[in-house]
Motif scaffolding. Sequence first.
Motif, PDB file in Angstrom:
ATOM      1  N   VAL A   1      -2.773   9.278   3.292  1.00 25.26           N
ATOM      2  CA  VAL A   1      -3.686   8.404   2.559  1.00 25.26           C
ATOM      3  C   VAL A   1      -2.943   7.754   1.390  1.00 25.26           C
ATOM      4  CG1 VAL A   1      -5.695   8.447   1.033  1.00 25.26           C
ATOM      5  CG2 VAL A   1      -5.789   9.603   3.240  1.00 25.26           C
ATOM      6  N   CYS A   2      -2.202   8.571   0.662  1.00 21.68           N
ATOM      7  CA  CYS A   2      -1.528   8.075  -0.536  1.00 21.68           C
ATOM      8  C   CYS A   2      -0.145   7.513  -0.230  1.00 21.68           C
ATOM      9  CB  CYS A   2      -1.410   9.188  -1.566  1.00 21.68           C
ATOM     10  SG  CYS A   2      -3.023   9.661  -2.203  1.00 21.68           S
ATOM     11  N   GLY A   3       0.366   7.772   0.929  1.00 25.10           N
ATOM     12  CA  GLY A   3       1.670   7.239   1.296  1.00 25.10           C
ATOM     13  C   GLY A   3       2.781   8.230   1.026  1.00 25.10           C
ATOM     14  N   ARG A   4       3.623   8.450   2.045  1.00 17.35           N
ATOM     15  CA  ARG A   4       4.769   9.339   1.839  1.00 17.35           C
ATOM     16  C   ARG A   4       5.920   8.548   1.244  1.00 17.35           C
ATOM     17  NH1 ARG A   4       2.189  11.993   5.936  1.00 17.35           N
ATOM     18  NH2 ARG A   4       2.113  14.243   5.620  1.00 17.35           N
ATOM     19  N   LEU A   5       6.876   9.307   0.662  1.00 20.93           N
ATOM     20  CA  LEU A   5       8.005   8.669  -0.001  1.00 20.93           C
ATOM     21  C   LEU A   5       8.866   7.894   0.966  1.00 20.93           C
ATOM     22  CD1 LEU A   5       9.535  11.159  -2.527  1.00 20.93           C
ATOM     23  CD2 LEU A   5       8.220   9.111  -2.969  1.00 20.93           C
TER      24      LEU A   5
ATOM     25  N   ALA B   1      -4.733   4.304   2.314  1.00 21.12           N
ATOM     26  CA  ALA B   1      -6.079   4.551   1.784  1.00 21.12           C
ATOM     27  C   ALA B   1      -6.866   3.267   1.572  1.00 21.12           C
ATOM     28  CB  ALA B   1      -5.965   5.294   0.460  1.00 21.12           C
ATOM     29  N   ILE B   2      -8.159   3.333   1.865  1.00 17.20           N
ATOM     30  CA  ILE B   2      -9.085   2.254   1.534  1.00 17.20           C
ATOM     31  C   ILE B   2     -10.041   2.857   0.501  1.00 17.20           C
ATOM     32  CG2 ILE B   2     -10.831   0.679   2.429  1.00 17.20           C
ATOM     33  CD1 ILE B   2      -9.551   1.143   5.243  1.00 17.20           C
ATOM     34  N   PHE B   3      -9.935   2.386  -0.749  1.00 20.45           N
ATOM     35  CA  PHE B   3     -10.792   2.910  -1.817  1.00 20.45           C
ATOM     36  C   PHE B   3     -11.988   1.982  -1.987  1.00 20.45           C
ATOM     37  CE2 PHE B   3      -6.454   4.222  -2.908  1.00 20.45           C
ATOM     38  CZ  PHE B   3      -6.616   5.593  -3.035  1.00 20.45           C
ATOM     39  N   VAL B   4     -13.161   2.560  -2.184  1.00 19.42           N
ATOM     40  CA  VAL B   4     -14.352   1.743  -2.370  1.00 19.42           C
ATOM     41  C   VAL B   4     -14.940   2.031  -3.755  1.00 19.42           C
ATOM     42  CG1 VAL B   4     -16.608   1.110  -1.451  1.00 19.42           C
ATOM     43  CG2 VAL B   4     -14.772   1.799   0.109  1.00 19.42           C
TER      44      VAL B   4
END
Lengths: 160, 196, 293
Positions: free
Chosen positions: C227-231, B163-166
Motif C-alpha cells: 500500500v505504502c510502496g516498497r523501497l 494506496a488510494i486514500f479517501v
Amino acid sequence: MPVFRHLLFKSLLLAGVALMFVPAVAATDTVPFSVSHAWIRWLPGNLPLAGYATLENDTSEARILVAASSPAFKRIEFHRSMEMHGMKGMDHMMGGMSHMKHLKSVTVPAHGTFRFGPGAYHLMMWRSGDIEVGDHVPVTFRFSNGMTMTVEFAVRGPAG
Amino acid sequence: MTFRCCASLVAASLLLAGLAACSGSAQWRTTDITGVMPDLAFTLTSETGATVHADDFRGKVKVLFFGYTHCPDICPITLGHLAAALRTMGADAKQVRVLFVSVDPKRDTPALLEKYTDAFGPQFVGLTGTQEQLRELTKRYRVAYSYGPPDENGNYLVNHGSAIFVFDRQGHVRLLMNRSDPTKAIAHDLELLVNE
Amino acid sequence: MNFGPYFLLPYEFTPTVLVLCVLAIAVYLRGWLRRRRAGIKTGGWRVTAFLLGVVLMYVVLQTHYDYMGQHMFFLHRLQHLILHHMAPFLIMIAMPGAVLVAGVPERLRVRFLRPLAHSPAVRIPYRAIQQPIVAGVLFVGLIYLWLWPGIHFYAMLNVPLYNVMNWSMAVDGLLFWYLMLCSTRPAAGGLHYGWRILVLGATIVPQIVIGAYLALTRVEVYHVYAVCGRLWPISPITDQHIGGLITWIPAAMMTVIGMLVVLGRWIREEGIGPDRARAAGPNVGKEDSNACV
C-alpha cells in the motif's frame, strides 16, 4: 447368445476404430496457433501504450515470441508489471538476478496459453503516429522458429 | 514520560477503534482509516500550472492516488477502475474529485497531466509539484516512491505505493482503497461520504 | 536512496530519543573518566559494547534508516532485532551500572534518583514486570503483538502508534536483558541463573515459530508495505521471507548467546565456592541494585 456376443464384439471393434480416428479429426478441426482478445489501451498525448492479447498454442512444441512490430509503432517491447499487490514496476527478477527493463522473449508452452493481460504481462508500445480510439492496428508477431503472424489490435479507451 | 503516556492513550484508543472496525459494525466496504492519518494538506501545481492547496477542494470528497503517466498498465487500470465506480454514482459523482498526484514531475508537465486526467473523466485532477513538495505529501501519508535507472531510450520506471486514500468533505482521512476493491464497494463508500 | 550526510538526519525527529542517547553516553563517559581517575579499570570491550549499543539504537530510530524500515518489511524486522535484542544486549552485557552510577552527579543521585528508585511508585510496578515469567511473556508477547497483522497495519500507518511500537520494543529489550545479564547476582539475592536460563530458553521456541512461519509461508501477511510502496521492487513474499529469517535465526541466536553467557557466569561463580561468592556478593549486589536507577 452367440448373436449378442457377436454384436457386442462388432460394436466394440467399431468404437475402437472410431476412437482411433477421433484425435486426428479433432486436431484438424482447431487452429494450431491463434491470437485472440487483442487490444490496446489508448492514452492521450504521445505516451507509451499497453497492448494485450491471448496467445494459444495447440501444437506439441513451445513457441517463443521474440519480437513484435507494427507500422503504427516505433518500438514494441514485452513488459511485465510487478504485481506486488500494487507496488508497480516491471519485473526485475526475470532470469534470476538480472535487472531487465523488459523481457527479451515470452514462451507460449506446447498445448498451452500465454496471456498479455492488464496488471501482468503487456506489450509496451511507443507510437509513431496518431492513433484514435476505435482504430484497428496490425501488429506482427515473430517467433523463434521463423513463424510470423499478423494480428489486428482494437484500440479501446483509457478505462479499457 | 508525558509523551509516552499520551502516545499510549492514543494507541489504546486506536486499537479499540481498529477492533470495532474489524467487528463488522462499520458500514464501510473498504478499509476504514478514520483518524489514523492526518488531514489532507498539500501545496502542489495544478493542471494549469497554478499553485493549489488542499483547501481548494474543500466541500468535495477527495480520492488521492499517486502515479505517473508513462505507466501504461497499472495507473490507467486504477484510474479506469475509479472512473467505472464514479459512472455508477450518478449525480453524486459530481461531489468527488480524484486527485492523481504525479511523482514524476520531470516528464509530467501540467499540460500533459490535464490531457491525461481528462481522458478518464471530469472529476479527475492531475497534480504534481517539486520534489520537496512531493516528499512532504508522500511522507505525510507514508508513501514511498523511487525512480528506476533509465534505459537506452531514456525511459525509466517509477516505483510507488498503490494506496488510494479517501478524504471526506472536511478533508479528514476516512478510507483506504485499493485496485482490487470491487467498483461496487468503491461507489458505495464514496456515496456514503458524499451524503454525509 | 541517498546515503550522504542526509541519510544521517532524522526522518522523524524525536527530541526524547536524542536527549536520552546523548545523556546515556555523557553520563557513561563521565563515570568512566571519574573511575579511571580513582584507579578503577573498566574493560575496553565493555566501553565499546555500551557505546555501540546506544549508537545502534540511535541509528535505527533517528536516521533515515527509520524511513527504510517503514517501507520494507525485512528492514523493519532488522530495526526491531536491533531495538529488542542487539542494542539492549550490548548495553547490558557491558554491565554499565557501576560506571553510570559514578557518572551521575552525587547530589542528583542521593537527593533524587535514589529516593525515586526506592519509591513504591517505581518499585512495585518494576518488581511486577521483572518477575521472570512476566518478563519472558512480555518479551515474546510484544513480538507477537506488533506482528499481529491487524495491529501491524495500523502501527505502520499511524505515527503515534508507530512510536509506541518502537519505544515499547526498546524499553522491553532493555528491561529484559537487564534482568538476564545485568541484574543483581543470585549470591546477593538476585534472580537465580537457572531461572534466567529457563526464561531465555522458553522464549526461543515462540520466536522460532513466528520467524519460521513468516520465512516459509506463501501467503502475503503484511499488505501495508505494498500500500505504502516498497523501497525497491522485490516481491512481497521475498520481503516477508527475509523478514521471517531475521525474526527467526539472529533473534534465536542472540537468545542462545545470552543463555551461554549466563551459563558461563553460573559455572564461574559456582567454581568460586558458595562461601566466597556470598562474601563478595553483598558489595557487588548493592552496587548493582543501585546501578540502573
